[in-house]
Scaffold this active site. Structure first.
Site, short mmCIF file in Angstrom:
data_model
loop_
_atom_site.label_atom_id
_atom_site.label_comp_id
_atom_site.label_asym_id
_atom_site.label_seq_id
_atom_site.Cartn_x
_atom_site.Cartn_y
_atom_site.Cartn_z
N LYS A 194 46.51 42.75 44.07
CA LYS A 194 45.11 42.83 43.63
C LYS A 194 44.60 44.22 43.97
CE LYS A 194 42.73 40.40 42.12
NZ LYS A 194 42.40 40.28 40.71
N HIS A 321 46.35 32.38 35.81
CA HIS A 321 45.37 33.00 36.71
C HIS A 321 44.96 32.04 37.81
CE1 HIS A 321 40.92 33.43 37.51
NE2 HIS A 321 41.31 34.64 37.84
O1 GKR Z 1 39.52 36.35 44.24
O2 GKR Z 1 39.25 38.48 44.54
C1 GKR Z 1 39.59 37.54 43.87
C2 GKR Z 1 40.20 37.79 42.51
O3 GKR Z 1 39.95 39.10 42.10
C3 GKR Z 1 39.67 36.83 41.50
O4 GKR Z 1 38.26 36.83 41.54
C4 GKR Z 1 40.13 37.12 40.11
O5 GKR Z 1 39.47 36.26 39.22
O6 GKR Z 1 42.33 36.57 40.92
C5 GKR Z 1 41.57 36.87 39.86
C6 GKR Z 1 42.22 37.77 38.87
O7 GKR Z 1 43.42 37.69 38.69
O8 GKR Z 1 41.53 38.54 38.20
MG MG Z 2 43.43 39.11 37.04
#
Ligand code: GKR
Ligand code: MG
Length: 423
Positions: A194, A321
């Site tokens: 991420k 996702h």
């Molecule tokens: O939980 O920080 C998080 C993610 O960034 C999430 O909000 C996203 O929706 O995991 C997700 C993604 O793949 O974009």
């Molecule tokens: Mg994503």
């Protein structure tokens, strides 16, 4: 078989200080646990977002389901659409960009999906078969998930966070150590980083460090559209040959189309193709080649099968996702992933970041990077009511009703401002 009672229980699960494009995760993530009872003594289970907009809508719909057959999914849809779900979000949509449970859009599909899973659980239980069989049969019994890495603060950053042993992950060595722990514990065979949280050059350097440490693991990076097109093209020069796919580096379908034209890299998304209208535009623009499904906002498990068929028709890849979630969501994801032949990428899951659970038997095991389906009827799950009560009590006292990673970052860094794209 008729529905006699529906219960919706909001819970707060502890969540670590994980960084993303909006800010940082709050100490608790909210979920709703759904139970549906029938007149033949069966119980169907579901899990979805616990944020106020979704919770209010679930509560508004739930009593209208009494008397319905769990096989009547069209009846469920009619009750959802006739419930006038209204608008409750009080924070700007950009602040909620990464929080599908807090966003106003697709509320009907989210509410339908939330009840569809326990409906399918009940259908399958009444037939004495597992949900994957109801969905057409498992083409794989072990569903692969990827190691979902985050840049992360130490849990000491704020006393509200549950102490964790993951520590801080801001440098390349710390990110590689996080990957090593996750792979040792769960056996994951692919890695997602991420991104969109720190300087892009640094994030790409971390990805390259992962490539050196795990040369045989397919790698993905997901900046959640926090890189300008120019930055995404510049970073792509360093990522050629390194990535399995490039997930949502830059905003909107037009930006992703320009990026694909400029780089030829396979692009994936859970941000710009989130419904069939966007799917159609994507076909026209040729922007994204891999769609990340998510039954929680695409409209359930059967809608995920429709999406899979669309992906097959247009020769797109299909992945999955995840947001912060517990085991009921994980098993719903696993049953549908087991039954979709063309879901050929390892799915995302935040599950290793969650310590809490509401299931009898505790956490669902992830072994060799996979979650395995059984032939137990339905989703094959039972609730631990003590755990549910504890997490509901925490919901009542935690003070959070709607996810907001921007506000949480401002608590830690008052000067924080949201800029999208930031880099
Ligand atoms: O939980 O920080 C998080 C993610 O960034 C999430 O909000 C996203 O929706 O995991 C997700 C993604 O793949 O974009
Ligand atoms: Mg994503």
């Amino acid at each position: 078989m008729k529905i006699t009672a529906v219960r919706v229980t909001p819970i707060a699960i502890s969540d670590p200080p994980l960084l993303n494009a909006s800010g940082v995760h709050e100490p608790y993530a909210l979920r709703s646990i759904i139970e549906i009872e029938t007149d033949n003594g069966l119980l169907g289970l579901g899990e979805t977002y616990g944020d106020k907009p979704v919770l209010d809508a679930l509560l508004r719909v739930k009593d209208s389901l009494r008397g319905l057959s769990p096989f009547d999914l069209n009846g469920l849809w009619q009750r959802v659409v006739s419930s006038s779900l209204g608008t409750t979000a009080s924070v700007s949509s950009i602040e909620l960009d990464l929080a599908p449970g807090s966003r106003e859009d697709k509320k009907e599909l989210k509410i339908f999906a939330a009840f569809e899973v326990p409906f399918l659980d009940l259908q399958a239980r009444s037939l004495g078969i597992p949900v994957h069989e109801l969905l057409g049969g498992a083409v794989r019994r072990s569903v692969p998930f990827s190691a979902y890495l985050f840049f992360k603060y130490s849990s000491d950053v704020d006393p509200s966070y549950r102490r964790d042993s993951w520590g801080e992950a801001l440098s390349d060595e710390q990110v590689v150590a996080q990957a090593r722990t996750m792979i040792e514990r769960y056996g994951f065979g692919s890695i997602k980083l991420k991104a969109g949280a720190l300087d892009p050059e640094h994030e790409v350097a971390c990805l390259k460090a992962l490539k050196r440490a795990f040369p045989n693991h397919p790698l993905r990076i997901d900046p959640n559209a926090n890189w300008s097109l120019q930055t995404a093209i510049r970073m792509a020069e360093h990522l050629q040959g390194v990535l399995e796919y490039y997930e949502d580096p830059t905003p909107d379908l037009e930006g992703m189309a320009a990026l694909h034209r400029a780089t030829g890299l396979p692009l994936a998304t859970n941000m710009v193709v989130t419904d069939l209208a966007e799917f159609r535009r994507n076909v026209t623009l040729g922007a994204v080649q891999i769609i990340l499904s998510d039954h929680h906002y695409w409209g359930g498990l059967r809608a995920t099968q429709t999406l899979a068929a669309m992906c097959e028709t247009f020769d797109f890849g299909l992945s999955m996702h995840s947001n912060s979630h517990l085991g009921i969501s994980l098993m719903a994801m696993t049953h549908i992933a087991a039954a979709v032949p063309n879901l050929t990428y390892a799915c995302d899951t935040h599950y290793p970041w969650q310590n809490d659970e509401v299931l009898k038997g505790g956490k669902v095991p992830i072994e060799n990077g996979c979650v395995t389906v059984t032939d137990a009827p339905g989703l094959g799950l039972e609730l631990d009511y003590d755990a549910l009560a504890t997490l509901h009590e925490r919901y009542l006292t935690c003070g959070i009703t709607q996810r907001n990673d921007v506000a949480q970052m401002r608590k830690l860094h008052p000067e924080w401002t949201l800029q999208r794209p930031r880099y």
